[in-house]
Design a protein around this motif. Structure first.
Motif, PDB file in Angstrom:
ATOM      1  N   SER A 118       0.823  -1.214   0.000  1.00  0.00           N
ATOM      2  CA  SER A 118       0.000   0.000   0.000  1.00  0.00           C
ATOM      3  C   SER A 118       0.861   1.271   0.000  1.00  0.00           C
ATOM      4  O   SER A 118       0.495   2.285   0.582  1.00  0.00           O
ATOM      5  N   GLY A 119       2.022   1.202  -0.646  1.00  0.00           N
ATOM      6  CA  GLY A 119       2.875   2.378  -0.747  1.00  0.00           C
ATOM      7  C   GLY A 119       3.671   2.691   0.502  1.00  0.00           C
ATOM      8  O   GLY A 119       4.298   3.743   0.597  1.00  0.00           O
ATOM      9  N   ARG A 120       3.657   1.795   1.495  1.00  0.00           N
ATOM     10  CA  ARG A 120       4.407   2.051   2.724  1.00  0.00           C
ATOM     11  C   ARG A 120       5.914   1.970   2.477  1.00  0.00           C
ATOM     12  O   ARG A 120       6.383   1.263   1.604  1.00  0.00           O
ATOM     13  N   ARG A 121       6.646   2.676   3.303  1.00  0.00           N
ATOM     14  CA  ARG A 121       8.107   2.590   3.277  1.00  0.00           C
ATOM     15  C   ARG A 121       8.637   1.952   4.549  1.00  0.00           C
ATOM     16  O   ARG A 121       9.680   1.336   4.550  1.00  0.00           O
ATOM     17  N   ARG A 122       7.924   2.119   5.644  1.00  0.00           N
ATOM     18  CA  ARG A 122       8.370   1.552   6.913  1.00  0.00           C
ATOM     19  C   ARG A 122       8.044   0.069   7.001  1.00  0.00           C
ATOM     20  O   ARG A 122       7.038  -0.399   6.485  1.00  0.00           O
ATOM     21  N   PHE A 123       8.891  -0.647   7.706  1.00  0.00           N
ATOM     22  CA  PHE A 123       8.669  -2.056   8.006  1.00  0.00           C
ATOM     23  C   PHE A 123       7.565  -2.132   9.057  1.00  0.00           C
ATOM     24  O   PHE A 123       7.661  -1.506  10.115  1.00  0.00           O
ATOM     25  N   ARG A 124       6.500  -2.896   8.782  1.00  0.00           N
ATOM     26  CA  ARG A 124       5.359  -2.930   9.696  1.00  0.00           C
ATOM     27  C   ARG A 124       5.278  -4.253  10.437  1.00  0.00           C
ATOM     28  O   ARG A 124       5.302  -5.330   9.845  1.00  0.00           O
ATOM     29  N   VAL A 125       5.144  -4.145  11.762  1.00  0.00           N
ATOM     30  CA  VAL A 125       4.926  -5.300  12.633  1.00  0.00           C
ATOM     31  C   VAL A 125       3.472  -5.257  13.093  1.00  0.00           C
ATOM     32  O   VAL A 125       2.993  -4.227  13.565  1.00  0.00           O
ATOM     33  N   LEU A 126       2.776  -6.375  12.978  1.00  0.00           N
ATOM     34  CA  LEU A 126       1.348  -6.450  13.325  1.00  0.00           C
ATOM     35  C   LEU A 126       1.148  -7.369  14.516  1.00  0.00           C
ATOM     36  O   LEU A 126       1.689  -8.479  14.561  1.00  0.00           O
ATOM     37  N   LEU A 127       0.360  -6.896  15.487  1.00  0.00           N
ATOM     38  CA  LEU A 127       0.003  -7.705  16.653  1.00  0.00           C
ATOM     39  C   LEU A 127      -1.516  -7.673  16.785  1.00  0.00           C
ATOM     40  O   LEU A 127      -2.110  -6.609  16.938  1.00  0.00           O
ATOM     41  N   VAL A 128      -2.142  -8.843  16.720  1.00  0.00           N
ATOM     42  CA  VAL A 128      -3.599  -8.951  16.817  1.00  0.00           C
ATOM     43  C   VAL A 128      -3.946  -9.714  18.092  1.00  0.00           C
ATOM     44  O   VAL A 128      -3.708 -10.916  18.195  1.00  0.00           O
ATOM     45  N   ALA A 129      -4.480  -9.004  19.086  1.00  0.00           N
ATOM     46  CA  ALA A 129      -4.839  -9.635  20.363  1.00  0.00           C
ATOM     47  C   ALA A 129      -5.595  -8.637  21.224  1.00  0.00           C
ATOM     48  O   ALA A 129      -5.443  -7.421  21.059  1.00  0.00           O
ATOM     49  N   SER A 130      -6.404  -9.134  22.131  1.00  0.00           N
ATOM     50  CA  SER A 130      -7.092  -8.252  23.071  1.00  0.00           C
ATOM     51  C   SER A 130      -6.054  -7.548  23.943  1.00  0.00           C
ATOM     52  O   SER A 130      -5.002  -8.107  24.262  1.00  0.00           O
ATOM     53  N   LEU A 131      -6.345  -6.319  24.319  1.00  0.00           N
ATOM     54  CA  LEU A 131      -5.394  -5.524  25.091  1.00  0.00           C
ATOM     55  C   LEU A 131      -5.484  -5.880  26.576  1.00  0.00           C
ATOM     56  O   LEU A 131      -5.979  -5.130  27.398  1.00  0.00           O
ATOM     57  N   THR A 132      -4.993  -7.074  26.888  1.00  0.00           N
ATOM     58  CA  THR A 132      -4.910  -7.550  28.264  1.00  0.00           C
ATOM     59  C   THR A 132      -3.449  -7.842  28.572  1.00  0.00           C
ATOM     60  O   THR A 132      -2.650  -8.120  27.673  1.00  0.00           O
TER      61      THR A 132
END
Length: 208
Positions: A118-132
């Protein structure tokens, strides 16, 4: 309750129920009354926190184990998504007549990590979880902070909602990550798949 029980034998109850499935073991504890209503076997699913954390807490651990024992005496089966969770449950001296490991089905499209930038330049780290606290967000923020100190150009996207939102926002600010951490909140499955496609790494630092 007796009236509802009678309804399942009448024409007013058009659906035959073969099994009651409790999404989590704690739901089984509070909704065991459903079993005699439908007159069928009951199965409960286990979460990692239900067996690896809550029964071992000093303040409430013994009462949690007793509650689990009472529940297991009244249901016919348990289900876990990993062998580790099931083994942790049996290590507590608990069990059910039927025990199964049924791994979560992950759609093929969710495996396509990083295929759309999507045109990004930064390296993206994804975390999918409830905020507990036991999902490991603090460790994730600390790791990003360390990488940033090493002049790595990256960003962290947090997908999920929960009670630790304000604390995590403040921690990100204190670590100087306010412009590099995105709090998306709760997201629909389709949006999660899209975020996965647009990310470079999927991180899961949960403690349990």
């Amino acid at each position: 309750l007796p009236l509802i029980t009678l309804l399942r034998y009448s024409a007013l109850w058009p659906v035959h129920i073969d099994m009651v499935h409790y999404q989590w073991i704690e739901r089984a504890e509070s909704h065991l009354w459903l079993k005699p209503v439908f007159g069928c076997p009951a199965v409960a699913s286990l979460r990692g926190a239900d067996v690896a954390m809550k029964p071992r807490q000093e303040s409430t651990g013994s009462s949690r184990r007793e509650a689990l024992q009472r529940t297991m005496e009244k249901i016919e089966g348990i289900h876990a998504v990993t062998v580790h969770i099931l083994n942790a449950f049996t290590a507590l001296g608990l069990g059910a007549p039927v025990q199964r490991v049924i791994r979560t089905t992950v759609p093929d499209k969710s495996r396509e990590i990083g295929v759309e930038s999507s045109g990004r330049r930064r390296f993206r780290v994804l975390l999918v979880a409830s905020l507990t606290w036991y999902k490991g967000h603090v460790d994730a923020l600390q790791a990003v902070h360390i990488l940033m100190e090493q002049q790595r150009d990256l960003e962290l996207m947090l997908v999920g909602a929960g009670p630790e939102h304000n604390a995590l926002t403040w921690r990100a600010h204190c670590l100087g990550l306010s412009g590099r951490v995105m709090f998306v909140g709760h997201a629909a499955s389709e949006d999660v798949y899209r975020y996965m496609k647009e990310s470079d790494v999927l991180l899961h630092p949960a403690l349990v």
